[in-house]
Write an enzyme that holds these catalytic residues in place. Structure first.
Site, PDB file in Angstrom:
ATOM      1  N   CYS A   2      47.933  31.332  38.953  1.00  0.00           N
ATOM      2  CA  CYS A   2      48.013  30.708  37.633  1.00  0.00           C
ATOM      3  C   CYS A   2      47.198  29.416  37.557  1.00  0.00           C
ATOM      4  O   CYS A   2      47.044  28.709  38.544  1.00  0.00           O
ATOM      5  CB  CYS A   2      49.456  30.372  37.306  1.00  0.00           C
ATOM      6  SG  CYS A   2      50.554  31.763  37.378  1.00  0.00           S
ATOM      7  N   ARG A  27      40.471  32.135  40.242  1.00  0.00           N
ATOM      8  CA  ARG A  27      41.699  32.073  41.028  1.00  0.00           C
ATOM      9  C   ARG A  27      42.492  33.385  40.967  1.00  0.00           C
ATOM     10  O   ARG A  27      43.363  33.612  41.797  1.00  0.00           O
ATOM     11  CB  ARG A  27      42.583  30.939  40.496  1.00  0.00           C
ATOM     12  CG  ARG A  27      41.947  29.579  40.625  1.00  0.00           C
ATOM     13  CD  ARG A  27      42.743  28.539  39.887  1.00  0.00           C
ATOM     14  NE  ARG A  27      44.078  28.420  40.436  1.00  0.00           N
ATOM     15  CZ  ARG A  27      44.400  27.625  41.451  1.00  0.00           C
ATOM     16  NH1 ARG A  27      43.482  26.903  42.027  1.00  0.00           N
ATOM     17  NH2 ARG A  27      45.632  27.566  41.892  1.00  0.00           N
ATOM     18  N   TRP A  74      49.222  34.740  36.465  1.00  0.00           N
ATOM     19  CA  TRP A  74      49.234  35.798  37.480  1.00  0.00           C
ATOM     20  C   TRP A  74      50.695  36.184  37.606  1.00  0.00           C
ATOM     21  O   TRP A  74      51.517  35.395  38.068  1.00  0.00           O
ATOM     22  CB  TRP A  74      48.682  35.235  38.792  1.00  0.00           C
ATOM     23  CG  TRP A  74      48.360  36.250  39.831  1.00  0.00           C
ATOM     24  CD1 TRP A  74      47.198  36.947  39.957  1.00  0.00           C
ATOM     25  CD2 TRP A  74      49.178  36.638  40.938  1.00  0.00           C
ATOM     26  NE1 TRP A  74      47.250  37.754  41.064  1.00  0.00           N
ATOM     27  CE2 TRP A  74      48.460  37.589  41.682  1.00  0.00           C
ATOM     28  CE3 TRP A  74      50.459  36.284  41.375  1.00  0.00           C
ATOM     29  CZ2 TRP A  74      48.965  38.187  42.829  1.00  0.00           C
ATOM     30  CZ3 TRP A  74      50.969  36.881  42.513  1.00  0.00           C
ATOM     31  CH2 TRP A  74      50.216  37.816  43.226  1.00  0.00           C
ATOM     32  N   ASN A  98      52.860  26.631  36.236  1.00  0.00           N
ATOM     33  CA  ASN A  98      52.486  27.304  37.479  1.00  0.00           C
ATOM     34  C   ASN A  98      53.656  27.141  38.442  1.00  0.00           C
ATOM     35  O   ASN A  98      54.269  26.077  38.495  1.00  0.00           O
ATOM     36  CB  ASN A  98      51.262  26.641  38.125  1.00  0.00           C
ATOM     37  CG  ASN A  98      50.000  26.845  37.316  1.00  0.00           C
ATOM     38  OD1 ASN A  98      49.992  27.610  36.357  1.00  0.00           O
ATOM     39  ND2 ASN A  98      48.941  26.159  37.714  1.00  0.00           N
ATOM     40  N   GLY A  99      53.914  28.176  39.244  1.00  0.00           N
ATOM     41  CA  GLY A  99      55.009  28.083  40.218  1.00  0.00           C
ATOM     42  C   GLY A  99      56.117  29.047  39.865  1.00  0.00           C
ATOM     43  O   GLY A  99      55.950  29.943  39.024  1.00  0.00           O
ATOM     44  N   GLU A 481      38.319  39.242  61.184  1.00  0.00           N
ATOM     45  CA  GLU A 481      37.755  38.710  59.937  1.00  0.00           C
ATOM     46  C   GLU A 481      36.809  39.735  59.301  1.00  0.00           C
ATOM     47  O   GLU A 481      36.772  39.868  58.076  1.00  0.00           O
ATOM     48  CB  GLU A 481      37.052  37.370  60.205  1.00  0.00           C
ATOM     49  CG  GLU A 481      36.316  36.759  59.027  1.00  0.00           C
ATOM     50  CD  GLU A 481      37.183  36.482  57.789  1.00  0.00           C
ATOM     51  OE1 GLU A 481      38.424  36.583  57.856  1.00  0.00           O
ATOM     52  OE2 GLU A 481      36.584  36.190  56.738  1.00  0.00           O
ATOM     53  N   LYS A 485      37.366  41.108  55.509  1.00  0.00           N
ATOM     54  CA  LYS A 485      36.348  41.016  54.447  1.00  0.00           C
ATOM     55  C   LYS A 485      36.132  42.381  53.822  1.00  0.00           C
ATOM     56  O   LYS A 485      36.097  42.519  52.612  1.00  0.00           O
ATOM     57  CB  LYS A 485      35.005  40.527  55.002  1.00  0.00           C
ATOM     58  CG  LYS A 485      34.779  39.082  55.234  1.00  0.00           C
ATOM     59  CD  LYS A 485      34.721  38.176  54.039  1.00  0.00           C
ATOM     60  CE  LYS A 485      36.066  37.819  53.528  1.00  0.00           C
ATOM     61  NZ  LYS A 485      36.849  36.868  54.220  1.00  0.00           N
ATOM     62  N   GLU A 488      39.206  43.584  51.751  1.00  0.00           N
ATOM     63  CA  GLU A 488      39.444  42.751  50.554  1.00  0.00           C
ATOM     64  C   GLU A 488      38.562  43.163  49.382  1.00  0.00           C
ATOM     65  O   GLU A 488      39.022  43.205  48.254  1.00  0.00           O
ATOM     66  CB  GLU A 488      39.143  41.271  50.849  1.00  0.00           C
ATOM     67  CG  GLU A 488      40.259  40.496  51.507  1.00  0.00           C
ATOM     68  CD  GLU A 488      39.868  39.042  51.736  1.00  0.00           C
ATOM     69  OE1 GLU A 488      40.674  38.167  51.423  1.00  0.00           O
ATOM     70  OE2 GLU A 488      38.758  38.770  52.253  1.00  0.00           O
ATOM     71  N   HIS A 504      44.474  52.797  74.043  1.00  0.00           N
ATOM     72  CA  HIS A 504      45.937  52.855  74.104  1.00  0.00           C
ATOM     73  C   HIS A 504      46.550  53.350  72.796  1.00  0.00           C
ATOM     74  O   HIS A 504      47.712  53.065  72.512  1.00  0.00           O
ATOM     75  CB  HIS A 504      46.503  51.472  74.455  1.00  0.00           C
ATOM     76  CG  HIS A 504      46.086  50.990  75.813  1.00  0.00           C
ATOM     77  ND1 HIS A 504      46.410  51.656  76.970  1.00  0.00           N
ATOM     78  CD2 HIS A 504      45.340  49.934  76.196  1.00  0.00           C
ATOM     79  CE1 HIS A 504      45.895  51.019  78.010  1.00  0.00           C
ATOM     80  NE2 HIS A 504      45.231  49.977  77.557  1.00  0.00           N
ATOM     81  N   LYS A 602      42.817  33.781  44.635  1.00  0.00           N
ATOM     82  CA  LYS A 602      42.137  32.832  45.520  1.00  0.00           C
ATOM     83  C   LYS A 602      43.138  31.906  46.195  1.00  0.00           C
ATOM     84  O   LYS A 602      43.043  31.632  47.380  1.00  0.00           O
ATOM     85  CB  LYS A 602      41.123  32.028  44.702  1.00  0.00           C
ATOM     86  CG  LYS A 602      40.295  31.040  45.511  1.00  0.00           C
ATOM     87  CD  LYS A 602      39.330  31.750  46.415  1.00  0.00           C
ATOM     88  CE  LYS A 602      38.511  30.832  47.287  1.00  0.00           C
ATOM     89  NZ  LYS A 602      38.033  31.553  48.495  1.00  0.00           N
TER      90      LYS A 602
HETATM   91  C1  G6P Z   1      44.595  34.228  49.837  1.00  0.00           C
HETATM   92  C2  G6P Z   1      43.156  34.637  49.671  1.00  0.00           C
HETATM   93  C3  G6P Z   1      42.494  34.744  51.047  1.00  0.00           C
HETATM   94  C4  G6P Z   1      42.667  33.429  51.794  1.00  0.00           C
HETATM   95  C5  G6P Z   1      44.141  33.040  51.917  1.00  0.00           C
HETATM   96  C6  G6P Z   1      44.342  31.648  52.488  1.00  0.00           C
HETATM   97  O1  G6P Z   1      45.309  35.267  50.407  1.00  0.00           O
HETATM   98  O2  G6P Z   1      43.043  35.859  48.990  1.00  0.00           O
HETATM   99  O3  G6P Z   1      41.110  35.021  50.875  1.00  0.00           O
HETATM  100  O4  G6P Z   1      42.086  33.547  53.068  1.00  0.00           O
HETATM  101  O5  G6P Z   1      44.736  33.055  50.629  1.00  0.00           O
HETATM  102  O6  G6P Z   1      43.833  30.704  51.589  1.00  0.00           O
HETATM  103  P1  G6P Z   1      43.635  29.171  51.927  1.00  0.00           P
HETATM  104  O7  G6P Z   1      43.223  28.543  50.644  1.00  0.00           O
HETATM  105  O8  G6P Z   1      44.964  28.673  52.432  1.00  0.00           O
HETATM  106  O9  G6P Z   1      42.594  29.091  52.999  1.00  0.00           O
END
Ligand code: G6P
Length: 607
Positions: A2, A27, A74, A98-99, A481, A485, A488, A504, A602
């Site tokens: 949000c 976001r 959101w 927000n929250g 990672e 990626k 996602e 295993h 985000k």
């Molecule tokens: C969300 C995003 C990820 C990100 C994670 C941590 O899940 O979708 O891409 O890595 O938050 O975010 P931060 O702002 O704490 O690094």
């Protein structure tokens, strides 16, 4: 997640709301809305499920005025719909929030018992009714908000207007950011700096438990129990241009290409050529204190956690202090044993991730010492920690993290170098690592120059339903990672394993349908990695190797991406870059919304 924007001043607030909401789109959200006090003093509200552009199309010509509040939602309580979108209204009062209000059900039942009728399924509407009922005839909006908030349990960043007091906005913060932007006889409010940079550089971050009344001519802040607080403005150093894609197709591609400059900024002024160590003023630890820590624990979520895995290995290798990383969300729920001789490091790009923030609060409550490695200056996590290091990566807009991931790994390498040189890392090794760090930006540029080759491989790989990513020891966080990626943004199934674990269990899945992306650095485990590739190929599995030498893996790989060699401890940082490019082009090939992947946000500011 949000987002909030608000404006008080002489201009028509609606275009400012639309511009601000568009800036907050990155976001992640599912609906948007605006409430404005019209020139004739009436409250006007428009809200829609869907994009900000749809909201803009929906606004009638006479939808004008000031002040105004705007929101991108959101969904948490109640599905995405026009009715559940914010602002929520009760009488002349409109609220954006927000929250999460944790006791919303209880409050809703009480209000319903008093005859209040609800227009939405949201927790926020409860707050709108509480404020409207708390407002006295004199229209003391600040007092009404204060009274309403005392009955609330949960987190909030809120902005409230009352058509009966059209000169002001009341905002408050508890666990969800609220920033005031100071203009020339006008004031702005947002939950995120990105919505403010077009209008002003002078900002004031509210603290948790703080409330502000904002009018065109200025603002006054106080605690929830009405004690005045003094705030001094800070200056934002992020440029408005950083919020445009420029010559790139997407923010993600732009941010991948910004990595050389982001790493240069992360290193700037932090390498010491005399003692071959790192200077990190914000750590707030002298050498004696730093030596007393016998363990390091890094916490974060998503890519921040994977960068933490990389950092933990660096710290263990360079400082020979046992170090590990754990998802912040898991950490806080398992009643962690907090030891006085463990140094905790919280990693977060946004500085807002609720799971990470709550873990930091839990750690500090138990007397733990927590450092923050954070990108967003002045953010909740940065402020909550005992000390820390900023990334200075600039704003990261694309949901999938790239430059912040790399900058985090670089900053954790600086911390590792610093701790190493306080412990037993020799000056020669200190110099080797410092030189390696300095070489990173140019080596990243070299990798970026091969984008076309990697893009062609991505176009080919997306024909498969999923992929394995494997790596050994230093290569394992790279594999994690890389898989993150890909899943996602391409929505392909991707699973990361320690290469040694393949036999295993997961090997049962290997075959022509499921390719393996293998991280094969030229280190002491090279031969073992090559033999794992042999096992994959023996099952007719396709292999894409990310390696330092094509020739050495050519016999056991179908394709090779060659990455320049740095120091073995720092190589994981470089080995990750081609996997970012691979994921990006896979998502483009599949036609996905690269910067705003489905279901993701985000900054995850809720549990
Ligand atoms: C969300 C995003 C990820 C990100 C994670 C941590 O899940 O979708 O891409 O890595 O938050 O975010 P931060 O702002 O704490 O690094």
């Amino acid at each position: 997640m949000c987002g909030i924007v608000a404006y008080a001043g002489p201009r028509d607030a609606v275009p400012i709301m639309l511009e601000g909401l568009a800036r907050l789109e990155y976001r992640g959200y599912d609906s948007a809305g605006i409430a404005v006090v019209g020139r004739s003093g009436d409250l006007r509200v428009r809200k829609v499920k869907g994009r900000v552009a749809r909201l803009a199309d929906d606004l009638p010509a006479r939808f004008k005025g000031s002040p105004a509040i705007g929101h991108t939602r959101w969904a948490t309580h109640g599905e995405p719909s026009d009715a559940n979108a914010h602002p929520h209204v009760s009488g002349s009062v409109a609220v954006v929030h927000n929250g999460i209000i944790e006791n919303a059900d209880e409050l809703r039942a009480k209000l319903a018992g008093d005859g209040v009728e609800f227009a939405s399924a949201t927790d926020t509407e409860v707050l709108a009714h509480l404020i409207a009922r708390a407002a006295d005839d004199a229209g003391d909006l600040e007092g009404a908000v204060r009274r309403a908030l005392t009955s609330l349990v949960g987190t909030y960043g809120i902005a409230v207007i009352d058509a009966r007091r059209p000169e002001r906005i009341v905002v408050a913060r508890n666990g969800s950011p609220v920033v005031l932007g100071i203009g020339e006889r006008e004031m702005f409010v947002a939950s995120d700096l990105s919505a403010l940079v077009r209008y002003t550089r002078q900002v004031v971050h509210l603290d948790d438990g703080e409330l502000a009344t904002v009018e065109a001519g200025g603002f006054r802040t106080s605690t929830l129990d009405a004690r005045a607080t003094a705030k001094s403005p800070s200056v934002i150093d992020w440029e408005p241009g950083q919020y445009d894609t420029g010559s790139y197709d997407h923010f993600l591609q732009k941010e991948i290409h910004e990595q050389p400059s982001a790493v240069r900024r992360a290193l700037s002024g932090r390498l010491d050529t005399r003692f071959h160590t790192a200077h990190l003023g914000g750590l707030e630890l002298d050498a004696r204190q730093a030596r007393e820590f016998r363990r390091v624990k890094i916490i974060g979520c998503g890519s921040a956690y994977y960068a933490g895995l990389m950092g933990a290995q660096l710290i263990e290798e360079l400082a020979r202090v046992p170090a590990g990383a754990e998802p912040a969300s898991e950490f806080r729920y398992r009643n962690p044993v907090v030891e006085h001789d463990t140094l905790y490091i919280a990693v977060s790009q946004s500085g807002e991730t609720y799971d990470t923030l709550a873990a930091v609060q839990e750690l500090r409550r138990k007397g733990g010492r927590v450092l923050g490695v954070v990108n967003a200056v002045g953010s909740a996590i940065a402020r909550e920690c005992d000390g820390g290091v900023y990334l200075h990566a600039g704003p990261e807009i694309s949901v999938a993290s790239t430059k912040a991931f790399t900058s985090t790994a670089v900053v954790l390498a600086l911390i590792a170098l610093h701790l190493g040189r306080i412990h037993d890392l020799s000056p020669a090794d200190g110099r080797r690592i410092a030189d390696g760090l300095r070489a990173l930006p140019e080596q990243i540029e070299e990798i970026l120059a091969h984008e076309d080759h990697i893009a062609a491989l991505a176009r080919d790989l997306v024909r498969h339903p999923g992929m394995f990513f494997i790596g050994r020891v230093r290569g394992y966080p790279v594999a994690r990672e890389g898989a993150q990626k890909l899943k996602e943004i391409s929505y392909l199934h991707a699973e990361a394993y320690q290469a040694s674990e393949l036999k295993h269990g997961p090997l049962a899945l290997v075959g022509p349908e499921l390719p393996t992306v293998a991280v094969v650095p030229d280190d002491e485990l090279f031969d073992k990695n090559v033999s794992t590739l042999g096992q994959v190929r023996a099952r007719h599995g396709r292999v894409l190797a990310v390696a330092h030498r094509a020739g050495a893996v050519a016999e056991n790989a179908d394709d090779v991406i060659v990455v320049p060699k740095n120091q073995p401890e720092l190589d994981p940082i470089l080995l990750t870059i081609p996997l970012q490019i691979l994921a990006y082009h896979a998502a483009v090939e599949l036609g996905h919304d690269v910067d705003k992947p489905r279901n993701l946000a985000k900054s995850v500011t809720v549990e």
